[in-house]
Design an enzyme around this catalytic site. Structure first.
Site, PDB file in Angstrom:
ATOM      1  CE  LYS A 213       0.945  54.619 -25.942  1.00 26.98           C
ATOM      2  NZ  LYS A 213       1.038  55.856 -26.915  1.00 26.98           N
TER       3      LYS A 213
ATOM      4  CG  HIS B 195       2.854  57.316 -20.756  1.00 27.49           C
ATOM      5  ND1 HIS B 195       1.891  56.307 -20.583  1.00 27.49           N
ATOM      6  CD2 HIS B 195       3.758  56.994 -19.761  1.00 27.49           C
ATOM      7  CE1 HIS B 195       2.067  55.523 -19.468  1.00 27.49           C
ATOM      8  NE2 HIS B 195       3.549  55.986 -19.125  1.00 27.49           N
ATOM      9  CD  GLU B 196      -2.636  58.599 -25.648  1.00 27.44           C
ATOM     10  OE1 GLU B 196      -3.778  58.241 -25.411  1.00 27.44           O
ATOM     11  OE2 GLU B 196      -2.283  59.805 -25.837  1.00 27.44           O
ATOM     12  N   GLY B 197      -1.077  55.935 -21.372  1.00 27.25           N
ATOM     13  CA  GLY B 197      -1.384  55.172 -20.100  1.00 27.25           C
ATOM     14  C   GLY B 197      -1.801  55.906 -19.186  1.00 27.25           C
ATOM     15  CG  HIS B 198       0.344  58.564 -16.743  1.00 30.30           C
ATOM     16  ND1 HIS B 198       1.756  58.387 -17.356  1.00 30.30           N
ATOM     17  CD2 HIS B 198       0.835  57.985 -15.623  1.00 30.30           C
ATOM     18  CE1 HIS B 198       2.799  58.217 -16.664  1.00 30.30           C
ATOM     19  NE2 HIS B 198       2.309  57.824 -15.600  1.00 30.30           N
TER      20      HIS B 198
ATOM     21  N   GLY C 253       4.362  61.975 -12.987  1.00 29.64           N
ATOM     22  CA  GLY C 253       4.507  63.145 -14.124  1.00 29.64           C
ATOM     23  C   GLY C 253       5.019  62.353 -15.338  1.00 29.64           C
ATOM     24  CE1 TYR C 254       8.894  64.191 -20.577  1.00 28.24           C
ATOM     25  CE2 TYR C 254       8.979  62.003 -21.168  1.00 28.24           C
ATOM     26  CZ  TYR C 254       9.193  63.295 -21.424  1.00 28.24           C
ATOM     27  OH  TYR C 254       9.860  63.480 -22.697  1.00 28.24           O
TER      28      TYR C 254
ATOM     29  NE  ARG D 262      12.469  54.267 -14.535  1.00 26.04           N
ATOM     30  CZ  ARG D 262      11.819  54.225 -13.513  1.00 26.04           C
ATOM     31  NH1 ARG D 262      10.688  53.427 -13.438  1.00 26.04           N
ATOM     32  NH2 ARG D 262      12.039  54.873 -12.253  1.00 26.04           N
TER      33      ARG D 262
ATOM     34  CD  GLN E 254       2.905  51.791  -7.990  1.00 22.04           C
ATOM     35  OE1 GLN E 254       3.841  52.018  -7.816  1.00 22.04           O
ATOM     36  NE2 GLN E 254       2.062  52.310  -9.221  1.00 22.04           N
TER      37      GLN E 254
END
Ligand code: PAF
Length: 286
Positions: A184, A34-37, A31-32, A187, A153
């Site tokens: 991005k 941003h453009e990366g997601h 969640g939270y 955090r 990851q």
């Protein structure tokens, strides 16, 4: 776009899609967004008929002194971004839906997780693999999308999928950066204005290291020393690690030979731990 909070709802919807012969892409997130997601969801939507985004701050991947409680959350804003990007379903479970009180089964890896972020976050990848494995079992996607920003990851998930025969295609997607270069990250919101400026030492170091390698430098120590010097010149930054590893085994390399390498860093800027990296694939077009 639908939202679901239970495993049963997700399973029912995915079964209905599969009965229609539709392909399903999964974008796991905490969640939270941003453009990366967003770039992951857009890519997934271009390659699959239906997209599930999971929006779940997974407690099992946070150590006792980490930021589980303070991790930023804004579900309404996340839903808007998911809808704009082309998601069909957002799965937003409570921790109790994902973990029974007496849950005692984890996915643990013998290799890949003891270097880089795994050194200072010893239970992190066990939590990541376990929750991602569970999401794979719940959603049964054809493809799942992960950002290169968390490159370790990505390598860990690829290995897990191979070792446990999940039969899911793992798609790695490029790092999305702010205009000034900062990668991005959810955090980044922890940074004060002064720290936000200081945080640019990460991308400066990444770009400098990448250029050295692309210009032909093959000695890891030479590249890493130059990168460390850039970060050490920033008084608000404190290096956790800056390392070069084989991108498949996540073991440190002394020289770049024929195999892809990951040059990765974690750096504290004030109290915020940020990560950044580049991957170099010898022989691949620049
Ligand atoms: O990269 C993340 O946001 C998380 O580690 C993931 C993959 C969603 C698992 O909780």
């Amino acid at each position: 776009m639908q939202t679901a909070t239970t495993v049963a709802e997700v399973r029912e919807q995915v079964r209905a899609w599969k009965r229609e012969g539709l392909t399903v892409g999964l974008v796991p997130t905490m969640g939270y967004l941003h453009e990366g997601h967003k770039s992951l969801i857009v890519r997934a939507a271009a390659e699959n008929d239906r997209i599930v985004v999971s929006d779940f701050v997974n407690p099992t991947q946070f150590g006792p002194n980490e930021d589980l409680e303070s991790y930023p959350r804004d579900f309404d804003r996340d839903c808007k971004l998911c809808e704009e990007a082309g998601a069909a379903l957002v799965f937003h479970p409570e921790p109790s839906e994902m973990y029974a009180p007496d849950a005692c089964t984890y996915i643990n890896m013998d290799a890949l997780t003891h270097e880089l972020c795994g050194l200072t976050r010893p239970i992190h990848f066990r939590g990541v693999c376990t929750v991602v494995g569970k999401l794979f079992n719940i959603v049964t996607p054809d493809r799942a999308y992960f950002g290169q920003k968390d490159a370790q990851q990505l390598a860990v998930i690829r290995r897990m999928v191979r070792d446990l025969n999940f039969g899911i295609e793992i798609v790695g997607c490029p790092i999305i950066r702010e205009e000034d270069g900062l990668a991005k990250s959810s955090r980044n919101t922890y940074l004060s204005p002064e720290e936000r400026t200081a945080a640019l030492c990460l991308s400066r170091a990444v770009f400098a290291g990448q250029k050295m390698v692309e210009d032909g430098e093959r000695d890891a120590a030479t590249v890493l020393d130059a990168m460390r010097a850039i970060i050490e010149a920033e008084p608000l930054a404190k290096i956790d690690y800056v390392k070069m590893v084989d991108f498949d085994s996540i073991e440190q390399v002394e020289r770049i030979e024929d195999a892809p390498v990951l040059c990765a860093m974690a750096v504290y800027v004030g109290k915020t731990r940020l990560i950044d990296n580049f991957i170099y694939e010898p022989g691949a077009a620049a």
